[in-house]
Design a protein around this motif. Structure first.
Motif, PDB file in Angstrom:
ATOM      1  N   SER A  42     -54.138  34.621  36.652  1.00  0.00           N
ATOM      2  CA  SER A  42     -55.506  35.432  37.096  1.00  0.00           C
ATOM      3  C   SER A  42     -55.099  36.245  38.469  1.00  0.00           C
ATOM      4  N   GLY A  43     -55.157  37.549  38.183  1.00  0.00           N
ATOM      5  CA  GLY A  43     -54.824  38.549  39.399  1.00  0.00           C
ATOM      6  C   GLY A  43     -53.249  38.278  40.024  1.00  0.00           C
ATOM      7  N   LEU A  44     -52.602  38.111  39.099  1.00  0.00           N
ATOM      8  CA  LEU A  44     -50.922  37.842  39.259  1.00  0.00           C
ATOM      9  C   LEU A  44     -50.556  39.167  39.978  1.00  0.00           C
ATOM     10  N   ALA A  45     -49.681  39.160  41.192  1.00  0.00           N
ATOM     11  CA  ALA A  45     -48.990  40.203  41.673  1.00  0.00           C
ATOM     12  C   ALA A  45     -47.614  39.517  42.182  1.00  0.00           C
ATOM     13  N   VAL A  46     -46.704  40.422  42.087  1.00  0.00           N
ATOM     14  CA  VAL A  46     -45.379  40.199  42.204  1.00  0.00           C
ATOM     15  C   VAL A  46     -44.809  41.169  42.829  1.00  0.00           C
ATOM     16  N   VAL A 103     -41.768  45.578  47.632  1.00  0.00           N
ATOM     17  CA  VAL A 103     -42.345  46.608  46.617  1.00  0.00           C
ATOM     18  C   VAL A 103     -42.871  45.989  45.519  1.00  0.00           C
ATOM     19  N   THR A 104     -44.180  46.268  45.307  1.00  0.00           N
ATOM     20  CA  THR A 104     -44.780  45.706  44.243  1.00  0.00           C
ATOM     21  C   THR A 104     -44.382  46.095  42.725  1.00  0.00           C
ATOM     22  N   ALA A 105     -44.359  44.922  41.991  1.00  0.00           N
ATOM     23  CA  ALA A 105     -43.574  45.140  40.574  1.00  0.00           C
ATOM     24  C   ALA A 105     -44.773  44.955  39.684  1.00  0.00           C
ATOM     25  N   ILE A 106     -45.527  44.024  39.738  1.00  0.00           N
ATOM     26  CA  ILE A 106     -46.811  43.765  38.893  1.00  0.00           C
ATOM     27  C   ILE A 106     -47.954  43.469  39.845  1.00  0.00           C
ATOM     28  N   SER A 107     -49.312  43.919  39.414  1.00  0.00           N
ATOM     29  CA  SER A 107     -50.279  43.621  40.087  1.00  0.00           C
ATOM     30  C   SER A 107     -51.394  43.412  39.183  1.00  0.00           C
ATOM     31  N   ASP A 108     -52.389  42.482  39.670  1.00  0.00           N
ATOM     32  CA  ASP A 108     -53.516  42.515  38.998  1.00  0.00           C
ATOM     33  C   ASP A 108     -53.574  41.846  37.379  1.00  0.00           C
ATOM     34  N   VAL A 109     -52.509  41.063  37.020  1.00  0.00           N
ATOM     35  CA  VAL A 109     -52.404  40.486  35.644  1.00  0.00           C
ATOM     36  C   VAL A 109     -53.204  39.576  35.383  1.00  0.00           C
ATOM     37  N   ALA A 123     -41.206  35.346  34.221  1.00  0.00           N
ATOM     38  CA  ALA A 123     -40.297  34.853  35.021  1.00  0.00           C
ATOM     39  C   ALA A 123     -41.434  34.105  36.277  1.00  0.00           C
ATOM     40  N   ALA A 124     -42.528  34.857  36.402  1.00  0.00           N
ATOM     41  CA  ALA A 124     -43.314  34.255  37.603  1.00  0.00           C
ATOM     42  C   ALA A 124     -43.847  32.917  36.934  1.00  0.00           C
ATOM     43  N   VAL A 125     -44.440  33.036  35.679  1.00  0.00           N
ATOM     44  CA  VAL A 125     -44.759  31.886  35.088  1.00  0.00           C
ATOM     45  C   VAL A 125     -44.066  30.663  35.089  1.00  0.00           C
ATOM     46  N   ASN A 126     -42.684  30.801  34.688  1.00  0.00           N
ATOM     47  CA  ASN A 126     -41.875  29.812  34.774  1.00  0.00           C
ATOM     48  C   ASN A 126     -41.300  29.416  36.521  1.00  0.00           C
ATOM     49  N   ARG A 127     -41.674  30.160  37.205  1.00  0.00           N
ATOM     50  CA  ARG A 127     -40.910  30.331  38.492  1.00  0.00           C
ATOM     51  C   ARG A 127     -39.764  30.536  38.639  1.00  0.00           C
ATOM     52  N   LEU A 128     -39.188  31.623  37.985  1.00  0.00           N
ATOM     53  CA  LEU A 128     -37.608  31.892  37.831  1.00  0.00           C
ATOM     54  C   LEU A 128     -37.441  33.193  38.326  1.00  0.00           C
ATOM     55  N   LEU A 129     -38.217  33.637  39.063  1.00  0.00           N
ATOM     56  CA  LEU A 129     -38.100  35.136  39.639  1.00  0.00           C
ATOM     57  C   LEU A 129     -36.604  34.988  40.524  1.00  0.00           C
ATOM     58  N   PRO A 130     -36.083  36.215  40.561  1.00  0.00           N
ATOM     59  CA  PRO A 130     -34.918  36.506  41.425  1.00  0.00           C
ATOM     60  C   PRO A 130     -35.105  36.113  42.816  1.00  0.00           C
ATOM     61  N   GLU A 131     -34.145  35.686  43.477  1.00  0.00           N
ATOM     62  CA  GLU A 131     -34.366  35.319  44.927  1.00  0.00           C
ATOM     63  C   GLU A 131     -35.025  36.330  45.780  1.00  0.00           C
ATOM     64  N   ASN A 132     -34.816  37.398  45.458  1.00  0.00           N
ATOM     65  CA  ASN A 132     -35.664  38.521  46.257  1.00  0.00           C
ATOM     66  C   ASN A 132     -37.078  38.643  45.946  1.00  0.00           C
ATOM     67  N   GLY A 133     -37.595  37.985  44.660  1.00  0.00           N
ATOM     68  CA  GLY A 133     -38.995  38.118  44.016  1.00  0.00           C
ATOM     69  C   GLY A 133     -39.933  37.092  44.563  1.00  0.00           C
ATOM     70  N   VAL A 134     -41.335  37.531  44.744  1.00  0.00           N
ATOM     71  CA  VAL A 134     -42.149  36.657  45.452  1.00  0.00           C
ATOM     72  C   VAL A 134     -43.359  36.824  44.748  1.00  0.00           C
ATOM     73  N   ILE A 135     -44.160  35.728  44.328  1.00  0.00           N
ATOM     74  CA  ILE A 135     -45.607  35.859  43.737  1.00  0.00           C
ATOM     75  C   ILE A 135     -46.195  36.284  45.222  1.00  0.00           C
ATOM     76  N   THR A 136     -46.965  37.293  45.512  1.00  0.00           N
ATOM     77  CA  THR A 136     -47.958  37.828  46.346  1.00  0.00           C
ATOM     78  C   THR A 136     -49.613  37.660  46.532  1.00  0.00           C
ATOM     79  N   ASP A 153     -47.936  26.841  43.490  1.00  0.00           N
ATOM     80  CA  ASP A 153     -47.758  26.067  44.738  1.00  0.00           C
ATOM     81  C   ASP A 153     -47.079  24.601  44.102  1.00  0.00           C
ATOM     82  N   LEU A 154     -46.784  24.661  43.043  1.00  0.00           N
ATOM     83  CA  LEU A 154     -46.160  23.471  42.414  1.00  0.00           C
ATOM     84  C   LEU A 154     -44.713  23.250  42.941  1.00  0.00           C
ATOM     85  N   PRO A 155     -44.384  21.898  43.462  1.00  0.00           N
ATOM     86  CA  PRO A 155     -43.098  21.838  43.963  1.00  0.00           C
ATOM     87  C   PRO A 155     -41.965  22.014  42.810  1.00  0.00           C
ATOM     88  N   GLU A 156     -40.661  22.397  43.460  1.00  0.00           N
ATOM     89  CA  GLU A 156     -39.755  22.791  42.381  1.00  0.00           C
ATOM     90  C   GLU A 156     -39.342  21.747  41.327  1.00  0.00           C
TER      91      GLU A 156
END
Length: 163
Positions: free
Chosen positions: A11-15, A24-30, A55-68, A81-84
């Motif tokens: 819901s409302g995912l942005a990366v 730099v926003t790659a995806i927004s409002d998914v 990759a966001a679902v699996n929390r496997l974004l590249p090091e410079n990627g962030v869920i915003t 916010d689940l621990p690794e």
């Protein structure tokens, strides 16, 4: 209308990706809801955000990627916010990803059997010699000839279909 919560609810995912000092926003409002037993295909042009969403679902974004922004819920658990260590347990056991290009997702420095065995051990399915035997059994199940020998090979030694 069903009141059952979706297995996966985005819901409302942005990366975004860090480039220097800016994001730099790659995806927004998914927004995606997937019910138990439902199959969903995400289709789009190259660069539209399909892989970034996965990759966001699996929390496997590249090091410079962030869920915003947004929420990713799997089986009622918030993943953003689940621990690794909890994500490690969830990956492969609860959430899986079939990569488009296996050559870019297999570690070229690890033997194929080690990679399969690592997944088995991380999820507590096997240990030690039982892991080695199960790796061979799994390779045989998917039609890999000479599975015991193949387990000791590197990804580049497998054909594209075998990978």
């Amino acid at each position: 209308m069903s009141t059952t919560e979706p297995v996966l609810s985005i819901s409302g995912l942005a990366v975004a990706f860090r480039t220097g000092s800016e994001l730099v926003t790659a995806i927004s409002d998914v927004d995606i809801d997937i019910a138990a037993g439902e199959t969903v295909a995400i289709v789009g042009e190259s660069g539209s955000g399909k892989s970034t969403t996965a990759a966001a679902v699996n929390r496997l974004l590249p090091e410079n990627g962030v869920i915003t922004a947004g929420s990713i819920r799997f089986d009622g658990r918030e993943l953003t916010d689940l621990p690794e260590n909890a994500m490690i347990s969830l990956r492969g056991a609860g959430i899986g990803l079939v990569p488009q290009d296996p050559m870019s997702n297999l570690n070229p420095l690890m033997r194929v059997g080690e990679q399969i065995g690592e997944a088995l051990e991380v999820h507590g399915h096997t240990h030690g010699d039982a892991t080695k035997a199960r790796v061979v059994e799994l390779l045989e199940m998917v039609g890999i000839a000479d599975a015991a020998q193949r387990a000791h090979q590197y990804p580049h030694e497998f054909s594209g279909g075998m990978r």
